[in-house]
Design an enzyme around this catalytic site. Structure first.
Site, mmCIF file in Angstrom:
data_model
loop_
_atom_site.group_PDB
_atom_site.id
_atom_site.type_symbol
_atom_site.label_atom_id
_atom_site.label_comp_id
_atom_site.label_asym_id
_atom_site.label_seq_id
_atom_site.Cartn_x
_atom_site.Cartn_y
_atom_site.Cartn_z
ATOM 1 N N ASP A 126 0.826 -1.212 0.000
ATOM 2 C CA ASP A 126 0.000 0.000 0.000
ATOM 3 C C ASP A 126 0.863 1.266 0.000
ATOM 4 O OD1 ASP A 126 -2.242 1.626 0.247
ATOM 5 O OD2 ASP A 126 -2.496 1.274 2.379
ATOM 6 N N GLU A 136 -2.685 10.028 -1.070
ATOM 7 C CA GLU A 136 -3.888 9.185 -1.151
ATOM 8 C C GLU A 136 -4.439 8.892 0.240
ATOM 9 O OE1 GLU A 136 -5.966 5.147 -1.197
ATOM 10 O OE2 GLU A 136 -4.202 5.842 -0.120
ATOM 11 N N GLU A 137 -3.532 8.657 1.196
ATOM 12 C CA GLU A 137 -3.950 8.266 2.541
ATOM 13 C C GLU A 137 -4.510 9.455 3.327
ATOM 14 O OE1 GLU A 137 -4.140 5.306 3.342
ATOM 15 O OE2 GLU A 137 -2.516 4.111 2.480
ATOM 16 N N ASP A 158 -3.296 -0.812 -6.713
ATOM 17 C CA ASP A 158 -3.275 -0.555 -5.272
ATOM 18 C C ASP A 158 -3.338 -1.879 -4.515
ATOM 19 O OD1 ASP A 158 -3.167 0.861 -2.911
ATOM 20 O OD2 ASP A 158 -5.100 1.850 -3.138
ATOM 21 N N HIS A 164 -3.215 -1.531 6.403
ATOM 22 C CA HIS A 164 -3.167 -0.496 7.439
ATOM 23 C C HIS A 164 -2.739 -1.050 8.798
ATOM 24 C CE1 HIS A 164 -5.749 2.809 5.295
ATOM 25 N NE2 HIS A 164 -4.657 2.451 4.626
#
Length: 355
Positions: free
Chosen positions: A123, A164-165, A231, A323
């Protein structure tokens, strides 16, 4: 895809594999080749930090060395949960004068995670490494096509998104900083250096004939044939499902290429290849429709909202390391990454007519 391209799949695959291992005679050397592309991303890459800027420099230097034109979309958002933050999208294109683009994209930033340094291997360090691999491997073929004059119509463009995060809880304003900014910017910009012949105008008009004018992309976005977003790739058990019916033609081609590679013994993950050939179990790309698209927010959304054709390559369900601090180098399955890279490399080369 054209019938001729389908008929040449096997020699194309073989030629590309020779190219990809030109300097490698053993499986270990092949693995090390990709490791070289991946390593520059395997560290924290939070927007606005030295680690993030280090990746920016690597990308710009790498594509400059290949002779691609690079562009930095740099901007500051004053009101993030961390206060003002500077972001920078990195864009690289092989032939900027081509009127049509096949876009491959991934985000290079990493998330702020409590409890330690989040690496974000799947990621999205692996997707970024895959894009660099594809660009490096196909560069000589792209150059050859351009010198021959046969590749003036369509080129490949790569976008590495920053931001993006989310810094806090995912929301419409705290996420997708880079893609939201670039999509809005490109909607009002013309494609740099674009010169469209009458024949190309005719082909473009044919492609748009079934799309109402109000639903066609505008500005620079109109030059994108397809926007392929990578992704969360690299975990060994992940399967990728089709989420966009508009680009089913490209999805079906990915499924076919996977099958052809398996048939010719060119998938590295032999157990997955055997399961595909003997029992029809997809190795990576699952045929058919899936309705998860409406629930997954990602960098494709700002482009899809502006009517750009999207191919979203993300596994469902997400990898179990998603995550978490376990999303590091140990989460990556080398065979899976090599196979996905080969499939995409063939798809890009076939689409662009490189062989």
């Amino acid at each position: 895809m054209a019938r001729k391209a389908r008929q040449t799949i096997v020699p194309l695959v073989l030629a590309l594999l020779v190219l990809s291992i030109a300097d490698a005679s053993t499986a270990r050397q092949i693995r090390n080749r990709f490791a070289g592309f991946l390593h520059p991303f395997l560290h924290p890459r939070v927007p606005g930090t030295p680690g993030n800027k280090q990746v920016q420099t690597y990308l710009l230097d790498t594509f400059a060395a290949l002779g691609w034109q690079t562009e930095v979309d740099r901007f500051t958002v004053p009101t993030t949960p961390r206060g003002p933050v500077e972001f920078a999208n990195i864009i690289a294109i092989h032939n900027p004068s081509a009127p049509r683009r096949l876009v491959l994209a991934a985000h290079f930033d990493s998330k702020v995670l409590a409890g330690g340094d989040f690496i974000g291997a799947t990621d999205s360090a692996v997707p970024c490494g895959m894009l660099v691999d594809i660009a490096t491997t196909l560069d000589a073929l792209l150059d050859k096509r351009e010198r021959s004059g046969s590749g003036a119509g369509t080129t490949v463009e790569m976008i590495f998104f920053d931001g993006e995060e989310a810094f806090g809880e995912w929301s419409a304003t705290d996420s997708l900083y880079g893609s939201r900014h670039l999509a809005e910017k490109w909607e009002s910009e013309a494609t740099p250096g674009q010169e469209i012949t009458e024949a190309q105008k005719t082909e473009k008009n044919k492609a748009n004939a079934s799309v109402k004018a109000s639903k066609r992309p505008k500005g620079r976005l109109a030059s994108i044939d397809a926007f392929v977003l990578l992704d969360l790739l690299g975990y060994p058990t992940s399967k990728i499902v089709r989420m966009e019916s508009r680009t089913s033609w490209m999805w079906e081609r990915l499924v076919e290429i996977e099958g052809k590679l398996a048939e010719n013994g060119l998938l590295v993950a032999k157990a997955k290849a055997d399961a595909l050939l003997q029992g029809g179990e997809p190795a990576y790309f699952v045929p058919g429709d899936n309705f998860m698209a409406q629930f997954i927010d990602d960098d494709h959304r700002p482009f899809k909202e502006r009517n750009v054709p999207v191919v979203h390559l993300i596994p469902v369900p997400f990898p179990p390391v998603w995550h978490t601090l376990r999303d590091d180098a140990h989460a990556i399955d080398t065979a899976t990454v090599q196979d996905l890279t080969r499939i995409l490399r063939v798809m890009v080369a076939e689409y662009l007519g490189l062989l």
